[in-house]
Design an enzyme around this catalytic site. Structure first.
Site, PDB file in Angstrom:
ATOM      1  N   ASN A  50     -11.166  69.807  39.778  1.00 20.39           N
ATOM      2  CA  ASN A  50     -12.578  69.417  39.773  1.00 20.39           C
ATOM      3  C   ASN A  50     -13.327  70.510  40.519  1.00 20.39           C
ATOM      4  O   ASN A  50     -12.919  70.883  41.616  1.00 20.39           O
ATOM      5  CB  ASN A  50     -12.707  68.054  40.480  1.00 20.39           C
ATOM      6  CG  ASN A  50     -14.137  67.646  40.717  1.00 20.39           C
ATOM      7  OD1 ASN A  50     -15.050  68.107  40.048  1.00 20.39           O
ATOM      8  ND2 ASN A  50     -14.339  66.773  41.696  1.00 20.39           N
ATOM      9  N   GLY A  51     -14.400  71.036  39.926  1.00 23.01           N
ATOM     10  CA  GLY A  51     -15.156  72.089  40.600  1.00 23.01           C
ATOM     11  C   GLY A  51     -15.383  73.248  39.656  1.00 23.01           C
ATOM     12  O   GLY A  51     -15.166  73.130  38.447  1.00 23.01           O
ATOM     13  N   LYS A  95     -22.002  60.249  36.626  1.00 20.00           N
ATOM     14  CA  LYS A  95     -22.672  59.547  37.731  1.00 20.00           C
ATOM     15  C   LYS A  95     -22.800  60.443  38.965  1.00 20.00           C
ATOM     16  O   LYS A  95     -23.792  60.428  39.657  1.00 20.00           O
ATOM     17  CB  LYS A  95     -21.876  58.281  38.065  1.00 20.00           C
ATOM     18  CG  LYS A  95     -22.444  57.443  39.199  1.00 20.00           C
ATOM     19  CD  LYS A  95     -23.638  56.662  38.741  1.00 20.00           C
ATOM     20  CE  LYS A  95     -24.243  55.812  39.835  1.00 20.00           C
ATOM     21  NZ  LYS A  95     -25.676  55.588  39.575  1.00 20.00           N
ATOM     22  N   HIS A 103     -55.214  70.445  33.038  1.00 19.25           N
ATOM     23  CA  HIS A 103     -54.941  71.881  33.217  1.00 19.25           C
ATOM     24  C   HIS A 103     -53.938  72.400  32.182  1.00 19.25           C
ATOM     25  O   HIS A 103     -53.445  73.512  32.329  1.00 19.25           O
ATOM     26  CB  HIS A 103     -54.431  72.144  34.637  1.00 19.25           C
ATOM     27  CG  HIS A 103     -55.441  71.796  35.691  1.00 19.25           C
ATOM     28  ND1 HIS A 103     -56.578  72.547  35.891  1.00 19.25           N
ATOM     29  CD2 HIS A 103     -55.503  70.772  36.564  1.00 19.25           C
ATOM     30  CE1 HIS A 103     -57.298  71.997  36.874  1.00 19.25           C
ATOM     31  NE2 HIS A 103     -56.659  70.910  37.288  1.00 19.25           N
ATOM     32  N   GLU A 152     -32.693  59.971  30.373  1.00 19.87           N
ATOM     33  CA  GLU A 152     -31.255  59.731  30.551  1.00 19.87           C
ATOM     34  C   GLU A 152     -30.669  58.780  29.521  1.00 19.87           C
ATOM     35  O   GLU A 152     -29.607  59.040  28.977  1.00 19.87           O
ATOM     36  CB  GLU A 152     -30.997  59.109  31.931  1.00 19.87           C
ATOM     37  CG  GLU A 152     -30.815  60.079  33.033  1.00 19.87           C
ATOM     38  CD  GLU A 152     -30.422  59.394  34.336  1.00 19.87           C
ATOM     39  OE1 GLU A 152     -29.400  59.759  34.901  1.00 19.87           O
ATOM     40  OE2 GLU A 152     -31.148  58.469  34.785  1.00 19.87           O
ATOM     41  N   CYS A 207     -15.931  65.103  37.233  1.00 17.68           N
ATOM     42  CA  CYS A 207     -14.506  64.999  36.933  1.00 17.68           C
ATOM     43  C   CYS A 207     -13.821  64.111  37.958  1.00 17.68           C
ATOM     44  O   CYS A 207     -14.110  64.198  39.153  1.00 17.68           O
ATOM     45  CB  CYS A 207     -13.789  66.344  36.912  1.00 17.68           C
ATOM     46  SG  CYS A 207     -14.472  67.495  35.716  1.00 17.68           S
ATOM     47  N   TRP A 245     -15.672  65.976  32.855  1.00 20.46           N
ATOM     48  CA  TRP A 245     -17.067  66.247  32.499  1.00 20.46           C
ATOM     49  C   TRP A 245     -17.117  67.755  32.274  1.00 20.46           C
ATOM     50  O   TRP A 245     -16.956  68.536  33.212  1.00 20.46           O
ATOM     51  CB  TRP A 245     -18.006  65.835  33.627  1.00 20.46           C
ATOM     52  CG  TRP A 245     -19.454  66.015  33.287  1.00 20.46           C
ATOM     53  CD1 TRP A 245     -20.239  65.163  32.585  1.00 20.46           C
ATOM     54  CD2 TRP A 245     -20.292  67.131  33.640  1.00 20.46           C
ATOM     55  NE1 TRP A 245     -21.506  65.678  32.465  1.00 20.46           N
ATOM     56  CE2 TRP A 245     -21.566  66.886  33.097  1.00 20.46           C
ATOM     57  CE3 TRP A 245     -20.085  68.318  34.343  1.00 20.46           C
ATOM     58  CZ2 TRP A 245     -22.620  67.765  33.257  1.00 20.46           C
ATOM     59  CZ3 TRP A 245     -21.134  69.197  34.496  1.00 20.46           C
ATOM     60  CH2 TRP A 245     -22.397  68.916  33.951  1.00 20.46           C
ATOM     61  N   LYS A 284     -35.554  58.475  33.975  1.00 19.95           N
ATOM     62  CA  LYS A 284     -34.911  57.240  33.466  1.00 19.95           C
ATOM     63  C   LYS A 284     -34.976  57.202  31.954  1.00 19.95           C
ATOM     64  O   LYS A 284     -33.988  56.923  31.281  1.00 19.95           O
ATOM     65  CB  LYS A 284     -35.594  55.978  34.003  1.00 19.95           C
ATOM     66  CG  LYS A 284     -35.235  55.390  35.321  1.00 19.95           C
ATOM     67  CD  LYS A 284     -33.833  55.030  35.643  1.00 19.95           C
ATOM     68  CE  LYS A 284     -32.930  56.145  36.037  1.00 19.95           C
ATOM     69  NZ  LYS A 284     -32.936  56.810  37.256  1.00 19.95           N
ATOM     70  N   GLU A 343     -39.769  60.291  38.184  1.00 25.76           N
ATOM     71  CA  GLU A 343     -38.547  59.477  38.126  1.00 25.76           C
ATOM     72  C   GLU A 343     -38.522  58.636  36.842  1.00 25.76           C
ATOM     73  O   GLU A 343     -37.472  58.481  36.207  1.00 25.76           O
ATOM     74  CB  GLU A 343     -38.440  58.595  39.388  1.00 25.76           C
ATOM     75  CG  GLU A 343     -37.453  57.439  39.321  1.00 25.76           C
ATOM     76  CD  GLU A 343     -36.022  57.832  38.930  1.00 25.76           C
ATOM     77  OE1 GLU A 343     -35.696  59.020  38.902  1.00 25.76           O
ATOM     78  OE2 GLU A 343     -35.252  56.918  38.605  1.00 25.76           O
TER      79      GLU A 343
HETATM   80  C1  AGP Z   1     -29.971  59.174  38.422  1.00 18.94           C
HETATM   81  O1  AGP Z   1     -30.361  58.294  37.416  1.00 18.94           O
HETATM   82  C2  AGP Z   1     -29.295  60.340  37.970  1.00 18.94           C
HETATM   83  N1  AGP Z   1     -28.095  59.971  37.305  1.00 18.94           N
HETATM   84  C3  AGP Z   1     -29.160  61.558  38.855  1.00 18.94           C
HETATM   85  O2  AGP Z   1     -30.381  62.231  38.786  1.00 18.94           O
HETATM   86  C4  AGP Z   1     -28.797  61.347  40.339  1.00 18.94           C
HETATM   87  O3  AGP Z   1     -29.833  60.693  40.996  1.00 18.94           O
HETATM   88  C5  AGP Z   1     -28.518  62.692  41.005  1.00 18.94           C
HETATM   89  O4  AGP Z   1     -27.452  63.313  40.352  1.00 18.94           O
HETATM   90  C6  AGP Z   1     -28.226  62.563  42.475  1.00 18.94           C
HETATM   91  O5  AGP Z   1     -27.128  61.747  42.704  1.00 18.94           O
HETATM   92  P1  AGP Z   1     -26.824  61.137  44.129  1.00 18.94           P
HETATM   93  O6  AGP Z   1     -27.891  60.162  44.436  1.00 18.94           O
HETATM   94  O7  AGP Z   1     -25.483  60.502  43.969  1.00 18.94           O
HETATM   95  O8  AGP Z   1     -26.820  62.282  45.096  1.00 18.94           O
END
Ligand code: AGP
Length: 605
Positions: free
Chosen positions: A113-114, A600, A506, A490, A2, A87, A487, A483
């Site tokens: 926010n929170g 983000k 396994h 997401e 947010c 959000w 990607k 990772e």
């Molecule tokens: C990354 O593609 C993601 N959007 C997410 O996992 C992100 O890396 C995570 O929320 C941590 O964010 P930060 O690096 O701002 O702490």
């Protein structure tokens, strides 16, 4: 999550300033938005479901809707406007759940926010007192809680009392119809005040770039602090100590990073391509600073490396790099799991936090836990003005520049580069580490060209309609497999999972059927033979093997060539997956920059 943006001052276009400010904060949440505007003791509220970036402010529109900016006659009158980009946490994405929230007579209006953890309890108490609620949010309860206290106390004192009752993390900005005050409070979620050039003008926002077009003079509100803006002046109050406090104005030296897409259709692909430069910047990290942190690691009685999501996967790679390069054991933990390690912390422990935004609530909470035990904190961040950077003892900036796409790309490889350098520095080989990274950056520069993108696009077209895909890796490329899955999930919304190559047999190998795509990350390291055998096990069961490797191997059905960069293989291996994820998103008509359900910066636990 947010974004909050508020304005207090004499500018006649206050709602416009707030809408534009919110557009800069959209990365924090983009499912709905709203603003409130105070004029002549009336508060007007305007909310919308959808992205604020799609909205252009139009005075006529506001006149005919719930906000009338035409009512303001006196140009010297103070204008107050608060806004929020959401959000969703409590309650679905609807206009009634969008902020600002308010009491029934719109007497008290606030943006938040929170997460107000005990809101249900407080809501039930207020309902018994006759309060009616019109949304599913925790925020609306804060407005009513303040209103309840206002029956017997001033607006300001009511907020102080409400803050004592709110459990959880919050940042909020509140206004009251018959009050001239704009009051903000913070505990756990960011809130920064911009002091306007005229000094009787203020901005209150979740992040600095939102008000940077107007001022570079900032005051950081810390946890358990409240600010009261009234009659063109600002005061501060410590909610824990129960007394007024002074705060310093800091002039920050931050350029407005106007990230523009330029020739690129989306920020995600622009940021992937920027890795040609960002890696060079990471390689040029201050050697003395790197050596200083390496010394802290060497002398620490236990080092913990902590991050979340993609940054968490980077930390996991760090665990492998320190083992292989520095022959040093460090402990990885996700921020959200860190509290389980607290029993092992002493004042001789060291914590290294990795974060792009520096605002991730789970990582910040891990820092709080560590600080209570006297642990020294190092943070590796992209946003140098972030909360994490401010509360850390040592900060290593990764200098990747503004990253706007929700899916992290260039920040990831820069974080990996810094950890690689630290591991080399721990072994007395910082120059060797720098040389490796400079060579890697050069090879990435050669790799990132339209032909390479076109080649990966052929694969994207072939697999764009699959239901599931898997990624396998070993050693330092195991976390890269995890990772890669993040990607793909997401932005493509394809079910993707990463596994340690040796773990398939396994259980997960049962998921493989005819033509299931499996990406094998095959570096020229000591895991090469085993990961190739794992790929063969998958192929024998009908899987379609996509090899990411410096060399073509017989087992591959599709080969994506990457340079042979030794210990830097995690950096080069993730890049083609970033490109593939982006291309799948585009082919599947998803928005790669603002994928569904995400934000983000994750500032809730
Ligand atoms: C990354 O593609 C993601 N959007 C997410 O996992 C992100 O890396 C995570 O929320 C941590 O964010 P930060 O690096 O701002 O702490």
């Amino acid at each position: 999550m947010c974004g909050i943006f508020s304005y207090y001052g004499k500018k006649h276009n206050a709602p416009e300033i707030v809408v534009e400010g919110l557009k800069c904060l959209e990365y924090r949440g983009y499912d709905s938005w709203g603003i409130a505007y105070k004029s002549n003791d009336k508060i007007f509220i305007h909310k919308k479901v959808g992205k604020i970036s799609d909205y252009t402010i139009n005075k006529d529109h506001f006149r005919s809707s719930e906000i009338s900016i035409g009512e303001v006659e006196d140009p010297n009158e103070i204008k107050i406007s608060i806004g929020h980009s959401r959000w969703a946490t409590h309650g679905g994405v609807t206009k009634s759940n969008a902020h600002p929230h308010f009491t029934e007579d719109k007497d008290i209006v606030l943006v938040h926010n929170g997460i107000f953890e005990n809101y249900l309890e407080v809501k039930a108490f207020l309902q018994k007192k006759g309060h009616n609620f019109h949304s599913d949010t925790d925020t609306e309860v804060i407005a009513h809680l303040i209103a309840e206290h206002c029956k017997t106390h001033s607006f300001e004192d009511s907020i102080k009392l409400a803050c004592k009752e709110i459990e959880g993390r919050y940042a909020f900005v509140a206004i009251k119809k018959d009050s001239k005050q704009l009051i903000s409070a913070r505990k756990g979620s960011p809130l920064i005040i911009g002091v306007g050039k005229n000094e009787d003008e203020y901005y209150v926002a979740s992040d600095i770039p939102a008000f940077l077009p107007y001022t570079n003079k900032v005051i950081y509100l810390d946890d358990n602090q409240m600010s009261i803006i009234e009659d063109g002046k600002i005061r501060f109050y410590d909610l824990e100590k129960g007394k007024d406090i002074e705060k310093r104005i800091i002039e920050i030296d931050l350029d407005i990073e106007h990230a523009e897409k330029g020739e690129f259709p989306h920020f995600m692909i622009k940021e992937i391509m920027e890795q040609k430069d960002t890696l060079h910047r990471a390689c040029n990290a201050n050697s003395e600073l790197i050596e200083q942190v390496a010394n802290e690691i060497k002398k620490a009685f236990g080092t913990y490396i902590v991050g979340c999501g993609t940054a968490g996967k980077v930390c996991m790679v760090g665990e492998y790099l320190f083992s292989a390069i520095a022959k040093k054991h460090i402990n990885f933990s996700f921020g959200s799991e860190f509290s389980c390690h607290k029993h092992f912390l002493t004042d001789k422990s060291l914590m290294i936090c990795v974060s792009q935004s520096g605002e991730t609530a789970d990582t910040l909470e891990a820092i709080e836990i560590a600080k209570e035990k006297g642990v020294k904190i190092v943070s590796i961040v992209n946003v140098e003005s972030s909360t994490m950077a401010r509360i850390s003892d040592i900060v290593i900036p990764i200098k990747a520049g503004l990253e706007k796409a929700v899916a992290s790309t260039k920040a990831t490889t820069s974080q990996l580069a810094i950890l690689t350098l630290l591991a080399y520095a721990c072994n007395g080989g910082i120059h060797e580490g720098k040389q490796l990274l400079i060579d890697t950056a050069g090879q990435i520069n050669d790799m990132l060209n339209p032909r390479y993108e076109g080649y990966i696009m052929e694969l994207a077209k072939r697999i764009k309609d699959v239901e599931s895909m898997y990624i396998i890796g070993r050693g330092s490329n195991y976390p890269i497999a995890l990772e890669a899955a993040i990607k793909l999930q997401e932005v493509s919304y394809i079910h993707a999972e990463g596994f340690a190559g040796g773990e398939l047999k396994h259980g997960p190998i049962a998921l493989i059927s005819e033509n299931t795509p499996v990406i094998a990350l095959v570096a020229n390291d000591e895991c090469k033979k085993e990961i190739l055998s794992n790929a063969m096990e998958v192929k024998s069961r009908g899987g379609y093997i996509i090899g990411v490797s410096p060399d073509n191997h017989e087992v591959f059905d599709y080969w994506i060539k990457v340079p042979d960069t030794g210990d830097a293989s995690p950096i080069v291996n993730i890049i083609p997956i970033q490109i593939l994820s982006y291309q799948l998103a585009v082919l599947r008509k998803n928005d790669p920059d603002q994928p569904r359900n995400l934000a983000k910066s994750v500032t809730v636990k």
